[in-house]
Design an enzyme around this catalytic site. Structure first.
Site, PDB file in Angstrom:
ATOM      1  N   ASP A   1     -19.808 -11.262  51.848  1.00 50.88           N
ATOM      2  CA  ASP A   1     -19.387 -10.875  50.491  1.00 50.88           C
ATOM      3  C   ASP A   1     -20.310 -11.516  49.462  1.00 50.88           C
ATOM      4  OD1 ASP A   1     -17.875  -9.951  48.337  1.00 50.88           O
ATOM      5  OD2 ASP A   1     -16.520 -11.673  48.394  1.00 50.88           O
TER       6      ASP A   1
ATOM      7  N   ASP B   1     -22.526 -21.189  52.088  1.00 51.99           N
ATOM      8  CA  ASP B   1     -22.849 -20.863  50.687  1.00 51.99           C
ATOM      9  C   ASP B   1     -24.050 -21.703  50.277  1.00 51.99           C
ATOM     10  OD1 ASP B   1     -20.975 -19.446  48.238  1.00 51.99           O
ATOM     11  OD2 ASP B   1     -22.622 -20.764  47.610  1.00 51.99           O
TER      12      ASP B   1
ATOM     13  N   CYS C   1     -20.592  -5.835  45.510  1.00 55.56           N
ATOM     14  CA  CYS C   1     -19.858  -5.781  44.233  1.00 55.56           C
ATOM     15  C   CYS C   1     -20.807  -5.408  43.095  1.00 55.56           C
ATOM     16  CB  CYS C   1     -19.126  -7.094  43.970  1.00 55.56           C
ATOM     17  SG  CYS C   1     -20.201  -8.516  43.841  1.00 55.56           S
TER      18      CYS C   1
ATOM     19  N   ARG D   1      -8.714 -10.058  52.033  1.00 56.15           N
ATOM     20  CA  ARG D   1      -8.466 -11.362  52.676  1.00 56.15           C
ATOM     21  C   ARG D   1      -7.257 -11.251  53.617  1.00 56.15           C
ATOM     22  NH1 ARG D   1     -10.502 -13.625  47.572  1.00 56.15           N
ATOM     23  NH2 ARG D   1      -8.536 -13.357  46.489  1.00 56.15           N
TER      24      ARG D   1
ATOM     25  N   PHE E   1     -21.498 -16.334  52.120  1.00 57.57           N
ATOM     26  CA  PHE E   1     -21.302 -16.341  50.658  1.00 57.57           C
ATOM     27  C   PHE E   1     -19.853 -16.746  50.363  1.00 57.57           C
ATOM     28  CE2 PHE E   1     -24.403 -13.060  51.816  1.00 57.57           C
ATOM     29  CZ  PHE E   1     -25.504 -13.401  51.056  1.00 57.57           C
TER      30      PHE E   1
HETATM   31  N1  SAH Z   1     -16.623 -14.265  49.066  1.00 59.69           N
HETATM   32  C1  SAH Z   1     -16.274 -15.050  47.904  1.00 59.69           C
HETATM   33  C2  SAH Z   1     -16.989 -14.605  46.656  1.00 59.69           C
HETATM   34  C3  SAH Z   1     -18.475 -14.690  46.770  1.00 59.69           C
HETATM   35  S1  SAH Z   1     -19.241 -14.979  45.243  1.00 59.69           S
HETATM   36  C4  SAH Z   1     -14.760 -15.035  47.688  1.00 59.69           C
HETATM   37  O1  SAH Z   1     -14.039 -14.353  48.412  1.00 59.69           O
HETATM   38  O2  SAH Z   1     -14.307 -15.720  46.788  1.00 59.69           O
HETATM   39  C5  SAH Z   1     -20.881 -15.180  45.720  1.00 59.69           C
HETATM   40  C6  SAH Z   1     -21.233 -16.535  46.312  1.00 59.69           C
HETATM   41  O3  SAH Z   1     -22.500 -16.394  46.907  1.00 59.69           O
HETATM   42  C7  SAH Z   1     -21.351 -17.685  45.314  1.00 59.69           C
HETATM   43  O4  SAH Z   1     -20.544 -18.739  45.694  1.00 59.69           O
HETATM   44  C8  SAH Z   1     -22.844 -18.090  45.380  1.00 59.69           C
HETATM   45  O5  SAH Z   1     -23.027 -19.513  45.303  1.00 59.69           O
HETATM   46  C9  SAH Z   1     -23.226 -17.598  46.734  1.00 59.69           C
HETATM   47  N2  SAH Z   1     -24.634 -17.274  46.932  1.00 59.69           N
HETATM   48  C10 SAH Z   1     -25.494 -16.661  46.094  1.00 59.69           C
HETATM   49  N3  SAH Z   1     -26.702 -16.486  46.678  1.00 59.69           N
HETATM   50  C11 SAH Z   1     -26.587 -16.982  47.944  1.00 59.69           C
HETATM   51  C12 SAH Z   1     -27.479 -17.074  49.052  1.00 59.69           C
HETATM   52  N4  SAH Z   1     -28.718 -16.605  48.986  1.00 59.69           N
HETATM   53  N5  SAH Z   1     -27.022 -17.636  50.182  1.00 59.69           N
HETATM   54  C13 SAH Z   1     -25.750 -18.123  50.270  1.00 59.69           C
HETATM   55  N6  SAH Z   1     -24.878 -18.054  49.249  1.00 59.69           N
HETATM   56  C14 SAH Z   1     -25.284 -17.493  48.107  1.00 59.69           C
END
Ligand code: SAH
Length: 401
Positions: free
Chosen positions: A305, A261, A345, A223, A239
């Site tokens: 991510d 998201d 991850c 970040r 995401f």
């Molecule tokens: N980048 C974030 C962590 C991501 S966790 C950070 O830095 O904190 C993964 C996220 O992806 C979750 O919030 C989940 O709701 C979302 N997610 C899962 N499948 C998804 C999809 N198909 N499209 C968009 N978001 C999605």
């Protein structure tokens, strides 16, 4: 008398499986065990050879394929003092992460801190603990006592929702140490959401509700990198969950930010975190796979991510398709000369495979792409050389022409 350490289980290693121990991998699987004796519900187990010589000691679980999580090898005594000392040492190693602008970090990272199955995260004066093993669950009083001595936190919250806890036949209701059972709604009042600081920015964490322990502490350094890259840029945060990458990009002077998201609740949290820091952004509740296909305006910096697409080894191929798909379309959305910061991850997906996926995505996107930097989790997420499975987070900073 210290019951969890005295009533121990003895596990006899199968002949021919000596390498398991010689390599100091902490996971001793049921398939390597010839026979067992002693109390079935013991917290601690000793692994011995056919002559009865002790090879390792660790946390025992009769329900898990990982029958023993070794903490010591050979003659080293496994005692409550040793476990307490390892927790204290892990906390001390994080000293440099905390300052006036950052009061959250992972304090104990399981195998990386020689404490297999224990995760401890600190958010200001709240400490969140995750326990993934039946033997360790019995050592909760020792964990609480050690954390209290080291940190005197306001709350020690046990996040008991790891899926593996079902297999371990452990309770899955979360709660603070020493608290009363949940109320009728299943909610607990003793650990309300709080705000903590990371790199001078504020974020909300609700340990009862959030994914993992509430926040992805492993991405802190990435970040910070995003913040340094974002000046004057149009940023897309795919995401986005807490919106943390977006908040950093805003702090770095991004000209616009779009957080995407699929979860409306996540987008709400991202909105709240931007507002907390007085930052503007756009927020879209959408499936990222569809979004990258349907959106046509380009971005200068994209962060991708996603959650772990491969939850098990059998999932890797399907996951690889998912990563390729989203990265291919994300690459197409990068303005020439821009950047993509992309992550996986999934512990089961190797760095080598992830690199090949990016290669295939770049080829199909018809873009010229360079690896600028490899990205990993921060130093509060160390990986034991004896347990490379601990290295789940991998990423690349890509330059896209
Ligand atoms: N980048 C974030 C962590 C991501 S966790 C950070 O830095 O904190 C993964 C996220 O992806 C979750 O919030 C989940 O709701 C979302 N997610 C899962 N499948 C998804 C999809 N198909 N499209 C968009 N978001 C999605």
């Amino acid at each position: 008398m210290n019951v969890p350490f005295d009533g121990r289980r003895t596990l006899v290693l199968k002949r021919g499986k000596e390498r398991v121990v010689a390599n100091r991998h902490p996971w001793i699987f049921a398939g390597a065990i010839h026979s067992e004796r002693g109390p079935e519900d013991a917290a601690i187990g000793d692994l011995v050879d056919s002559e009865g010589k002790r090879l390792a000691s660790g946390l025992y679980s009769r329900h898990s394929q990982i029958r023993l999580r070794a903490l010591t090898f050979g003659d080293e005594e496994l005692t409550p003092e040793l476990i307490a000392a390892r927790i204290s040492a892990a906390i001390a190693r994080r000293g440099a992460i905390f300052d006036d602008s950052t009061n959250a970090a992972r304090l104990v990272h399981a195998e990386g801190d020689e404490l297999s199955s224990l995760v401890v995260d600190r958010y200001d004066d709240l400490v969140v603990v995750e326990i993934a093993n039946r033997g360790l669950e019995q050592l909760k009083p020792l964990i609480v006592e050690t954390l209290q001595r080291e940190l005197s936190p306001r709350v020690i919250y046990f996040k008991n929702d790891l899926p593996v806890r079902k297999l371990e036949q452990l309770p899955t209701i979360s709660g603070a140490a020493g608290s009363q059972p949940a109320d009728d709604a299943g909610r607990r009042a003793e650990s309300p959401p709080l705000h903590f600081l990371e790199s001078g920015l504020s974020f909300r964490v609700d340990p009862a509700e959030g994914q993992k322990t509430g926040f992805f502490l492993d991405q802190r350094e990435n970040r910070r990198l995003a913040r340094t890259l974002a000046g004057g840029k149009r940023v897309l945060n795919l995401f986005s969950y807490t919106g943390a990458f977006g908040v950093y990009a805003a702090a770095g002077g991004a000209s616009s930010i779009m957080n995407v998201d699929v979860s409306a609740r996540a987008i709400e949290l991202a909105r709240e975190n931007h507002a907390l820091n007085g930052r503007e952004a756009d927020f879209v509740v959408a499936d990222a796979f569809q979004f990258v296909r349907q959106h046509h305006e380009r971005f200068d910096l994209i962060v991708c991510d996603p959650p772990a697409f491969a939850k098990s080894r059998g999932d890797v191929e399907r996951a690889a398709h998912g990563y390729k798909d989203v990265n291919l379309h994300a690459l197409k959305l990068v303005e020439p000369g821009g950047m993509l910061m992309t992550f996986s991850c999934s512990g089961h997906l190797s760095l080598d495979l992830f690199q090949k996926i990016i290669f295939a995505a770049a080829l199909d996107a018809g873009r010229r792409v360079s690896f600028v930097r490899r990205l990993t989790a921060g130093p509060d997420h160390p990986v034991s050389v004896y347990c490379p499975e601990g290295e789940y987070l991998k990423g690349f900073l890509l330059e896209v022409r």
